[in-house]
Write a protein that holds these residues in place. Structure first.
Motif, mmCIF file in Angstrom:
data_model
loop_
_atom_site.group_PDB
_atom_site.id
_atom_site.type_symbol
_atom_site.label_atom_id
_atom_site.label_comp_id
_atom_site.label_asym_id
_atom_site.label_seq_id
_atom_site.Cartn_x
_atom_site.Cartn_y
_atom_site.Cartn_z
ATOM 1 N N CYS A 80 0.800 -1.235 0.000
ATOM 2 C CA CYS A 80 0.000 0.000 0.000
ATOM 3 C C CYS A 80 0.828 1.278 0.000
ATOM 4 O O CYS A 80 0.310 2.333 -0.356
ATOM 5 C CB CYS A 80 -0.929 0.023 1.214
ATOM 6 N N HIS A 81 2.083 1.216 0.430
ATOM 7 C CA HIS A 81 2.891 2.424 0.608
ATOM 8 C C HIS A 81 4.119 2.441 -0.294
ATOM 9 O O HIS A 81 4.843 1.449 -0.377
ATOM 10 C CB HIS A 81 3.380 2.533 2.061
ATOM 11 N N GLY A 88 2.902 0.040 -3.447
ATOM 12 C CA GLY A 88 1.515 0.457 -3.626
ATOM 13 C C GLY A 88 1.366 1.959 -3.557
ATOM 14 O O GLY A 88 2.284 2.681 -3.175
ATOM 15 N N VAL A 102 -1.897 3.240 -2.416
ATOM 16 C CA VAL A 102 -3.147 3.446 -1.684
ATOM 17 C C VAL A 102 -2.904 4.274 -0.421
ATOM 18 O O VAL A 102 -3.661 5.180 -0.107
ATOM 19 C CB VAL A 102 -3.795 2.090 -1.322
ATOM 20 N N MET A 117 -6.476 0.270 6.056
ATOM 21 C CA MET A 117 -5.267 -0.331 6.616
ATOM 22 C C MET A 117 -5.663 -1.346 7.683
ATOM 23 O O MET A 117 -6.503 -1.065 8.538
ATOM 24 C CB MET A 117 -4.387 0.754 7.233
#
Length: 151
Positions: free
Chosen positions: A64-65, A77, A79, A111
């Motif tokens: 996500c990061h 990612g 998001v 998250m």
């Protein structure tokens, strides 16, 4: 006399943070978006936290990061927020709350709660009563995140 010295030394070890039990996931105290106290009483290991951060079977934070500090890793990612400068934006206490259970800080986040072991829906039996990360892994990730400052 020597026995007393050894007894005092042993008593000191037993009272040290190394002998402390970690805070259970259900006992973590969230106060105004922070978790003030360490979950273990032991300082986090930033090198281990980096490994947990990028491990696809543990933290999987890269899913996500974006983390510019890890150009050798693929598939960052987009998001979640970028990790560059995260230590300048959040205190260790704030990061502890976010990593342990981000929903206690950001109600509508996607998250996952990395240090929660109950309250999930449709949990596979082998994962019931287990958190994604251990208390020490959370502290290690926090130590790593605290190294990510704007330059």
């Amino acid at each position: 006399m020597r026995i007393i010295g050894i007894s005092i030394a042993v008593a000191g070890l037993l009272a040290s943070p190394l002998a402390a039990e970690p805070v259970a996931p259900g006992d973590v105290k969230y106060e105004d978006g922070v978790v003030m106290a360490s979950l273990t009483g032991v300082a986090g290991d930033a090198a281990n936290g980096r490994d947990v951060f990028k491990n696809r079977k543990q933290g999987n934070c890269l899913a996500c990061h974006v983390n510019a500090e890890m150009p050798e890793e693929s598939f960052h990612g987009e998001v979640g927020p970028e990790m560059t400068g995260v230590a300048d934006r959040w205190s260790a206490q704030e990061l502890r709350a976010i990593v342990a259970n981000s929903k206690m800080v950001f109600e509508d986040t996607i998250m996952p709660a990395f240090y929660q072991d109950a309250g999930f829906e449709r949990t596979l039996e082998k994962f019931e009563g287990k958190s994604i990360l251990t208390a020490q892994q959370v502290e290690d990730v926090i130590a790593y995140l605290q190294t990510l400052k704007d330059e």
